[in-house]
Scaffold this motif. Structure first.
Motif, PDB file in Angstrom:
ATOM      1  N   HIS A  77       0.845  -1.209   0.000  1.00 27.55           N
ATOM      2  CA  HIS A  77       0.000   0.000   0.000  1.00 27.55           C
ATOM      3  C   HIS A  77       0.874   1.251   0.000  1.00 27.55           C
ATOM      4  O   HIS A  77       1.593   1.512   0.981  1.00 27.55           O
ATOM      5  CB  HIS A  77      -0.900   0.005   1.229  1.00 27.55           C
ATOM      6  N   GLN A  80       0.698   3.801   3.041  1.00 24.05           N
ATOM      7  CA  GLN A  80       0.859   3.224   4.377  1.00 24.05           C
ATOM      8  C   GLN A  80       2.309   3.157   4.854  1.00 24.05           C
ATOM      9  O   GLN A  80       2.618   2.491   5.845  1.00 24.05           O
ATOM     10  CB  GLN A  80       0.199   1.835   4.428  1.00 24.05           C
ATOM     11  N   LEU A  91      -7.286  -6.235  12.314  1.00 20.35           N
ATOM     12  CA  LEU A  91      -7.495  -5.521  11.055  1.00 20.35           C
ATOM     13  C   LEU A  91      -8.430  -4.308  11.140  1.00 20.35           C
ATOM     14  O   LEU A  91      -8.053  -3.202  10.771  1.00 20.35           O
ATOM     15  CB  LEU A  91      -8.014  -6.507   9.988  1.00 20.35           C
ATOM     16  N   TRP A  94      -7.218  -1.507  13.272  1.00 17.53           N
ATOM     17  CA  TRP A  94      -6.030  -0.909  12.633  1.00 17.53           C
ATOM     18  C   TRP A  94      -6.457   0.000  11.468  1.00 17.53           C
ATOM     19  O   TRP A  94      -5.944   1.104  11.305  1.00 17.53           O
ATOM     20  CB  TRP A  94      -5.131  -2.055  12.180  1.00 17.53           C
ATOM     21  N   LEU A  95      -7.428  -0.478  10.686  1.00 19.53           N
ATOM     22  CA  LEU A  95      -7.905   0.336   9.555  1.00 19.53           C
ATOM     23  C   LEU A  95      -8.542   1.628  10.055  1.00 19.53           C
ATOM     24  O   LEU A  95      -8.210   2.726   9.595  1.00 19.53           O
ATOM     25  CB  LEU A  95      -8.943  -0.445   8.735  1.00 19.53           C
ATOM     26  N   THR A  99      -5.090   3.678   9.736  1.00 25.26           N
ATOM     27  CA  THR A  99      -4.888   3.668   8.283  1.00 25.26           C
ATOM     28  C   THR A  99      -5.811   4.653   7.571  1.00 25.26           C
ATOM     29  O   THR A  99      -5.371   5.413   6.698  1.00 25.26           O
ATOM     30  CB  THR A  99      -5.107   2.228   7.773  1.00 25.26           C
ATOM     31  N   ARG A 202     -11.188  -1.934  -2.920  1.00 16.96           N
ATOM     32  CA  ARG A 202     -10.340  -2.249  -1.748  1.00 16.96           C
ATOM     33  C   ARG A 202     -10.690  -3.594  -1.120  1.00 16.96           C
ATOM     34  O   ARG A 202      -9.845  -4.447  -0.951  1.00 16.96           O
ATOM     35  CB  ARG A 202     -10.475  -1.151  -0.707  1.00 16.96           C
ATOM     36  N   PHE A 203     -11.954  -3.765  -0.733  1.00 14.55           N
ATOM     37  CA  PHE A 203     -12.487  -5.061  -0.306  1.00 14.55           C
ATOM     38  C   PHE A 203     -13.995  -4.918  -0.172  1.00 14.55           C
ATOM     39  O   PHE A 203     -14.526  -3.800  -0.159  1.00 14.55           O
ATOM     40  CB  PHE A 203     -11.809  -5.641   0.935  1.00 14.55           C
ATOM     41  N   HIS A 230      -8.760  -7.492  -1.316  1.00 14.76           N
ATOM     42  CA  HIS A 230      -8.478  -8.294  -0.125  1.00 14.76           C
ATOM     43  C   HIS A 230      -9.578  -9.337   0.053  1.00 14.76           C
ATOM     44  O   HIS A 230     -10.745  -9.071  -0.247  1.00 14.76           O
ATOM     45  CB  HIS A 230      -8.421  -7.403   1.114  1.00 14.76           C
ATOM     46  N   GLU A 233      -9.351 -12.327   5.307  1.00 11.82           N
ATOM     47  CA  GLU A 233      -8.140 -12.029   6.081  1.00 11.82           C
ATOM     48  C   GLU A 233      -8.364 -12.258   7.568  1.00 11.82           C
ATOM     49  O   GLU A 233      -7.496 -12.777   8.262  1.00 11.82           O
ATOM     50  CB  GLU A 233      -7.738 -10.566   5.804  1.00 11.82           C
ATOM     51  N   LEU A 298      -1.088  -8.386  12.457  1.00 13.59           N
ATOM     52  CA  LEU A 298      -2.500  -8.096  12.733  1.00 13.59           C
ATOM     53  C   LEU A 298      -3.222  -9.301  13.348  1.00 13.59           C
ATOM     54  O   LEU A 298      -4.429  -9.248  13.576  1.00 13.59           O
ATOM     55  CB  LEU A 298      -3.216  -7.639  11.452  1.00 13.59           C
ATOM     56  N   ASP A 322       2.708  -6.468   2.021  1.00 20.94           N
ATOM     57  CA  ASP A 322       1.529  -5.775   2.560  1.00 20.94           C
ATOM     58  C   ASP A 322       1.902  -4.643   3.526  1.00 20.94           C
ATOM     59  O   ASP A 322       1.240  -4.435   4.542  1.00 20.94           O
ATOM     60  CB  ASP A 322       0.538  -6.751   3.217  1.00 20.94           C
TER      61      ASP A 322
HETATM   62  N1  GUN Z   1      -8.295  -4.932   4.031  1.00 23.31           N
HETATM   63  C1  GUN Z   1      -8.788  -3.796   3.492  1.00 23.31           C
HETATM   64  N2  GUN Z   1      -7.863  -2.819   3.456  1.00 23.31           N
HETATM   65  C2  GUN Z   1      -6.748  -3.348   3.963  1.00 23.31           C
HETATM   66  C3  GUN Z   1      -5.432  -2.828   4.168  1.00 23.31           C
HETATM   67  O1  GUN Z   1      -5.120  -1.671   3.893  1.00 23.31           O
HETATM   68  N3  GUN Z   1      -4.534  -3.699   4.730  1.00 23.31           N
HETATM   69  C4  GUN Z   1      -4.857  -4.978   5.041  1.00 23.31           C
HETATM   70  N4  GUN Z   1      -3.928  -5.769   5.566  1.00 23.31           N
HETATM   71  N5  GUN Z   1      -6.079  -5.473   4.868  1.00 23.31           N
HETATM   72  C5  GUN Z   1      -7.011  -4.664   4.330  1.00 23.31           C
END
Ligand code: GUN
Ligand code: ZN
Length: 436
Positions: A77, A80, A91, A94-95, A99, A202-203, A230, A233, A298, A322
């Motif tokens: 990213h 980041q 996750l 953290w987002l 982030t 993004r996801f 993504h 995860e 994470l 990542d």
């Molecule tokens: N899932 C959606 N955005 C992200 C990201 O920026 N990093 C990670 N590890 N997972 C995500």
């Protein structure tokens, strides 16, 4: 234009090694030479067989170091670099806490421009010559990164993330603007010099059905673009996504439904997928991207290569840093942590396999194995010089090492940016440490 010559030990792979003793998989030249013209490798082989026309050219002498193709990072990213090492549990925390705050700064072209230089400097210092990159939601972040990559003649692929829900308002686009901005980026950058654009929803958590539909349309309209997102995860993420798409069989089915699976599709993480999901990854030729330092940092879980290989054909896979969920820019550190993640599950990744994956294997995952990932004539001249004695612990351990596999494993286990003595991008030395 006269050629540039490089001398050192050469190593590159022709295919995936079957095992630690599979000498058919690679080329190793103890005293080798590389002739570079117009950013490409014009010749590689034993120094004693250097063609006459280059014998008067003074080589850049990297002996006794090992020259390998530049590392390829298949998931990183751009916004980041200043998020790495943020103290968060998992996750979603953290987002939301770090982030999504940091990424807002990339609306500002001056900030994005300064960070683009820093990002590409960092990649070169760590020996990464090609990366598949997520930008921020702002198209100007991708303009900044790809503009800088074009100037440096680096092979970079990047996309603006599409996010139209579940993120702070300054970080959201709409289904239409996400589509339009991605189209504009493709028109402006895709195939210009060595840069390309990736379609980057993004996801599923941050895209509405309408935006997922738009991403599917982009994939159909631009079949030569990579798609990155993504997938599977973290358990809380998987549960939240299931609520947003109640009709879906599972997480993978959401991307499948919108036409996002396929040979050009790169799915970060893929940790908690079911047998059915793995089967769909395999049937669709999609790529699972293993991000070990991120998955550990994470607390996301353990990626299993055996699981990916339980399908027939095997699920294609790649390995990546990542950054900034990941904690190291180094593909060597990434291989090391990957080894440990697999070892925790009784799985092994021998050193030849690791170095294959970080070079030609990752090139194949992004469909560029005909251009990058080898030191063969005709390939783009992206390579790195590795020093197996680059720190005191490595120098000490080197005393008991006698085989190539042992040397590779040492560099993967104890190496870092100090191990990358030089990075050559398009035939030009882009980074060099002072000689030891
Ligand atoms: N899932 C959606 N955005 C992200 C990201 O920026 N990093 C990670 N590890 N997972 C995500
Ligand atoms: Zn990521």
């Amino acid at each position: 234009m006269s050629a540039t010559l490089f001398r050192g030990r050469l190593l590159w792979f022709d295919h995936e090694p079957e095992g630690a003793e599979d000498i058919s998989a690679y080329n190793y030249v103890e005293d080798g030479g590389l002739a570079v013209e117009f950013g490409r490798i014009a010749w590689s082989g034993p120094w004693a067989q250097l063609p006459a026309k280059w014998q008067k050219v003074e080589p850049v002498d990297h002996r006794p170091h090992l020259i390998v193709p530049g590392f390829i990072d298949c998931h990183i990213h751009f916004p980041q670099g200043q998020v790495v090492g943020s103290y968060a549990g998992s996750l979603l925390e953290w987002l939301n806490n770090y982030t999504f705050i940091e990424e807002q700064k990339y609306a500002e072209p001056a900030h994005a421009g300064r960070m683009a230089g820093a990002f590409l400097d960092m990649l070169a210092a760590y020996g990464t010559t090609t990366a598949l990159v997520y930008g921020s939601v702002h198209r100007q972040s991708v303009d900044a990164l790809l503009g800088e990559a074009l100037q440096r003649d680096m092979r970079m692929i990047a996309g603006k993330v599409m996010m139209d829900r579940n993120a702070p308002e300054p970080l959201t686009d709409t289904a239409q603007s996400g589509y339009d901005d991605t189209k504009a980026l493709i028109a402006d950058w895709h195939g210009k010099g060595r840069v390309e654009v990736a379609i980057s929803p993004r996801f599923a958590l941050t895209s509405t059905d309408a935006q997922m539909e738009a991403a599917g349309t982009l994939v159909r309209e631009h079949p030569d673009c990579l798609m990155q997102t993504h997938l599977s995860e973290n358990h809380a993420e998987i549960a939240a996504v299931a609520e947003l798409f109640p009709w879906s069989k599972d997480y993978t089915d959401i991307y499948d439904h919108f036409g996002l699976l396929g040979r050009k599709s790169m799915f970060g993480h893929c940790i908690h997928q079911s047998e059915r999901e793995i089967a769909r990854m395999s049937e669709s030729d999609s790529v699972a991207v293993f991000c070990p330092t991120s998955n550990l940092f994470l607390g996301s879980g353990l990626f299993s290569l055996n699981k990916m290989r339980s399908a027939n054909p095997h699920v294609r896979h790649a390995i990546a840093t990542d950054i900034g969920g990941g904690t190291s820019w180094s593909m060597l550190r990434t291989l090391d942590e990957g080894y440990k993640v697999l070892n925790l599950q009784g799985e092994r990744y021998h050193p030849l396999r690791s170095f294959y994956q970080a070079t030609l294997g990752n090139a194949a995952a992004i469909g560029m194995e005909d251009r990058i990932g080898k030191l063969a004539a005709g390939y783009e001249a992206d390579f790195i010089v590795l020093d197996a004695k680059s720190n005191p612990a490595m120098a000490l351990r080197s005393e008991t090492i006698s085989t190539l596999s042992e040397e590779l494993f040492l560099m993967q286990t104890l190496g870092d940016d100090r191990t990358v003595a030089a990075t050559i991008v398009s035939g030009v030395t882009a980074h060099q440490l002072p000689k030891r």
